[in-house]
Design a protein around this motif. Structure first.
Motif, mmCIF file in Angstrom:
data_model
loop_
_atom_site.group_PDB
_atom_site.id
_atom_site.type_symbol
_atom_site.label_atom_id
_atom_site.label_comp_id
_atom_site.label_asym_id
_atom_site.label_seq_id
_atom_site.Cartn_x
_atom_site.Cartn_y
_atom_site.Cartn_z
ATOM 1 N N LEU A 154 0.817 -1.204 0.000
ATOM 2 C CA LEU A 154 0.000 0.000 0.000
ATOM 3 C C LEU A 154 0.856 1.262 0.000
ATOM 4 O O LEU A 154 1.780 1.390 0.785
ATOM 5 C CB LEU A 154 -0.917 0.007 1.223
ATOM 6 N N SER A 155 0.506 2.189 -0.857
ATOM 7 C CA SER A 155 1.212 3.462 -0.933
ATOM 8 C C SER A 155 0.749 4.380 0.196
ATOM 9 O O SER A 155 -0.397 4.310 0.634
ATOM 10 C CB SER A 155 0.934 4.123 -2.286
ATOM 11 N N GLU A 156 1.638 5.237 0.639
ATOM 12 C CA GLU A 156 1.280 6.226 1.668
ATOM 13 C C GLU A 156 0.434 7.349 1.078
ATOM 14 O O GLU A 156 -0.269 8.043 1.804
ATOM 15 C CB GLU A 156 2.551 6.811 2.299
ATOM 16 N N SER A 157 0.509 7.522 -0.239
ATOM 17 C CA SER A 157 -0.285 8.566 -0.890
ATOM 18 C C SER A 157 -1.478 7.932 -1.603
ATOM 19 O O SER A 157 -1.502 6.742 -1.873
ATOM 20 C CB SER A 157 0.568 9.352 -1.876
ATOM 21 N N VAL A 158 -2.458 8.763 -1.881
ATOM 22 C CA VAL A 158 -3.687 8.316 -2.528
ATOM 23 C C VAL A 158 -3.812 9.052 -3.857
ATOM 24 O O VAL A 158 -3.577 10.263 -3.904
ATOM 25 C CB VAL A 158 -4.910 8.624 -1.620
ATOM 26 N N PRO A 159 -4.169 8.365 -4.947
ATOM 27 C CA PRO A 159 -4.366 9.054 -6.224
ATOM 28 C C PRO A 159 -5.384 10.184 -6.074
ATOM 29 O O PRO A 159 -6.353 10.075 -5.315
ATOM 30 C CB PRO A 159 -4.893 7.961 -7.149
ATOM 31 N N GLU A 160 -5.165 11.271 -6.777
ATOM 32 C CA GLU A 160 -6.023 12.454 -6.664
ATOM 33 C C GLU A 160 -7.500 12.127 -6.902
ATOM 34 O O GLU A 160 -8.373 12.660 -6.216
ATOM 35 C CB GLU A 160 -5.560 13.520 -7.651
ATOM 36 N N ILE A 161 -7.766 11.224 -7.840
ATOM 37 C CA ILE A 161 -9.162 10.868 -8.138
ATOM 38 C C ILE A 161 -9.866 10.269 -6.917
ATOM 39 O O ILE A 161 -11.062 10.453 -6.729
ATOM 40 C CB ILE A 161 -9.243 9.921 -9.361
ATOM 41 N N GLU A 162 -9.123 9.585 -6.060
ATOM 42 C CA GLU A 162 -9.710 9.028 -4.835
ATOM 43 C C GLU A 162 -9.616 10.012 -3.673
ATOM 44 O O GLU A 162 -10.487 10.048 -2.815
ATOM 45 C CB GLU A 162 -9.040 7.700 -4.491
ATOM 46 N N ALA A 163 -8.574 10.837 -3.665
ATOM 47 C CA ALA A 163 -8.421 11.830 -2.594
ATOM 48 C C ALA A 163 -9.534 12.873 -2.651
ATOM 49 O O ALA A 163 -9.939 13.416 -1.622
ATOM 50 C CB ALA A 163 -7.056 12.508 -2.697
ATOM 51 N N ASP A 164 -10.054 13.131 -3.848
ATOM 52 C CA ASP A 164 -11.121 14.117 -4.016
ATOM 53 C C ASP A 164 -12.510 13.489 -4.019
ATOM 54 O O ASP A 164 -13.510 14.192 -4.168
ATOM 55 C CB ASP A 164 -10.910 14.890 -5.329
#
Length: 139
Positions: free
Chosen positions: A53-63
């Motif tokens: 699992l990445s520590e960051s989230v793709p923008e499409i899911e972050a928004d």
């Protein structure tokens, strides 16, 4: 060589390749080596999947919002996986995919996000914030 029956040799060959194929296929289906060595999946540490699992989230899911319409908190307000007691795999049949805070995968990588917890979140995992979804998918 003249003493051997060609049909018998072919049968032996087909049996051998069939058995070999079955063994290879079983390995491709995800047989865990540690499980095969006697360690059950229950014996794994609770964070065994964190490396996936990445520590960051793709923008499409972050928004995006959760299935129940809950907006994702700002990055500085999100809990770490450790703070949320995130565990790889279900607990008592509950998984992130059935949680009101879960944001379904939107970028096609089969991993979603959470409105409350930082980083990527697998739908098959669980954390202490789990709460049942209010809305049910009609698909």
């Amino acid at each position: 060589m003249g003493d051997r029956n060609p049909r018998e040799s072919r049968r032996r060959f087909l049996r051998a390749t069939g058995c070999g194929s079955a063994i290879v296929l079983a390995g491709c289906l995800g047989e865990d080596i540690s499980y095969a060595a006697g360690e059950s999946a229950v014996d794994r540490p609770e964070d065994w999947c964190f490396d996936e699992l990445s520590e960051s989230v793709p923008e499409i899911e972050a928004d995006a919002v959760s299935i129940d319409g809950i907006e994702r908190k700002d990055d500085d307000e999100l809990l770490s996986r450790e703070e949320a007691a995130y565990q790889c795999g279900p607990v008592e049949g509950n998984v992130c995919g059935t949680c009101t805070y879960y944001i379904d995968d939107r970028d096609g990588d089969a991993i979603g996000a959470c409105t409350e917890v930082e980083g990527e979140i697998r739908s098959t995992d669980w954390c202490a914030l789990w709460a049942p979804r209010e809305k049910i998918d009609e698909e």
